[in-house]
Design a protein around this motif. Structure first.
Motif, short mmCIF file in Angstrom:
data_model
loop_
_atom_site.label_atom_id
_atom_site.label_comp_id
_atom_site.label_asym_id
_atom_site.label_seq_id
_atom_site.Cartn_x
_atom_site.Cartn_y
_atom_site.Cartn_z
N UNK A 5 3.25 9.38 6.52
CA UNK A 5 4.15 8.98 7.60
C UNK A 5 5.52 8.72 7.00
N UNK A 6 6.50 9.46 7.40
CA UNK A 6 7.78 9.46 6.72
C UNK A 6 8.72 8.33 7.13
N UNK A 7 8.50 7.72 8.28
CA UNK A 7 9.47 6.75 8.79
C UNK A 7 9.48 5.45 8.01
N UNK A 8 8.32 5.04 7.47
CA UNK A 8 8.23 3.74 6.79
C UNK A 8 7.33 3.85 5.57
N UNK A 9 7.56 2.97 4.61
CA UNK A 9 6.66 2.89 3.46
C UNK A 9 5.31 2.38 3.92
N UNK A 10 4.29 2.79 3.19
CA UNK A 10 2.95 2.33 3.50
C UNK A 10 2.86 0.81 3.39
N UNK A 11 1.95 0.19 4.12
CA UNK A 11 1.85 -1.26 4.19
C UNK A 11 1.70 -1.89 2.80
N UNK A 12 1.01 -1.19 1.89
CA UNK A 12 0.80 -1.77 0.56
C UNK A 12 2.10 -1.88 -0.25
#
Length: 261
Positions: free
Chosen positions: A250-257
């Motif tokens: 998913x390009x819009x945001x960094x992964x939760x980790x």
């Protein structure tokens, strides 16, 4: 009977390239053989012509030499008889990464990646315009196995695999066939040239068996042909895992980790 297209083979003076020349000549393809060793090319060409009657042309060239590479590109762009390109020329890595010289790195990358890319680019437009033609790129299973410890060579072969997949996506809708052939250890002179005793390797495939298997994949119009892979489903599973991974990006945001709390 329709005339078979001419095949141009790089690295054709020995090993995989010479064996491709033998097999394609037996099928009735006229040949253009490219390598540095003029004398060996001439001997091979004479032998193939005597055995099969096909026309065999010799083009001595060093594909790490810019002038020679440009000359071969011109030939590929202009000679409409050539409809099969076998990008076979290559060299192995001798020693670990920390032992490499700048000159050695440049030569390895020039021959293993730059040359096949430019030669494929030289024919791609013509092949696509006529809706026919085939590009065969000789890679290696080392291209997805960094554990083998040949960082530069493996990286060049990973490049060949990726290039072939990308060319397939772009060119196959235009009628152009692209095949990547991924050998494992094969009994050729590449080992001796890299200073490696092939007899110390635990398993080595005969070059004739390798090329015969590759040509079966060619006839089946496989994109990826891996003659030493005995469980084809392993590659299919790897490809499915790769596509699943892409689906999770998913390009819009960094992964939760990776997000600060």
């Amino acid at each position: 009977m329709s005339k078979l297209p001419t095949a141009l083979i790089t690295g054709a003076s020995s090993g995989i390239g010479a064996t491709y020349a033998q097999r394609l000549a037996r099928r009735g393809h006229a040949l253009v053989l490219v390598a540095r060793d003029h004398e060996r090319l001439n001997k091979l060409a004479a032998s193939l012509h005597d055995d099969t009657g096909v026309a065999v042309e010799v083009l001595p060239a060093d594909l790490t030499n810019p002038t020679d590479l440009v000359g071969l590109e011109t030939r590929l762009r202009e000679d409409s008889d050539i409809e099969v390109l076998v990008n076979n020329a290559g060299i192995a890595q001798s020693g670990r990464f920390v032992e490499q010289t700048a000159q050695g790195i440049d030569r390895l990358i020039a021959l293993n990646t730059t040359a096949p890319t430019r030669l494929a680019a030289a024919v791609a437009g013509r092949f696509a315009g006529s809706a026919r033609g085939a590009i065969v790129n000789i890679g290696s299973v080392v291209g997805f196995a960094p554990e083998f410890g040949t960082a530069i060579y493996g990286a060049t072969k990973a490049f060949v695999l990726f290039l072939s997949q990308g060319l397939h996506l772009e060119l196959s809708p235009k009628g152009v066939y692209v095949q990547a052939v991924l050998p494992a250890a094969t009994r050729t002179e590449i080992w001796e040239r890299a200073g490696i005793d092939v007899n110390t390797l635990p398993e080595v495939m005969d070059v004739g068996e390798l090329v015969d298997a590759a040509l079966i994949g060619f006839d089946r119009r496989e994109l990826i042909t891996i003659p030493p892979l005995h469980v084809a489903e392993r590659w299919e599973a790897l490809e499915q895992a790769r596509l699943s991974l892409l689906g999770d990006i998913r390009q819009a945001h960094a992964a939760q980790r990776y997000q600060l709390k």
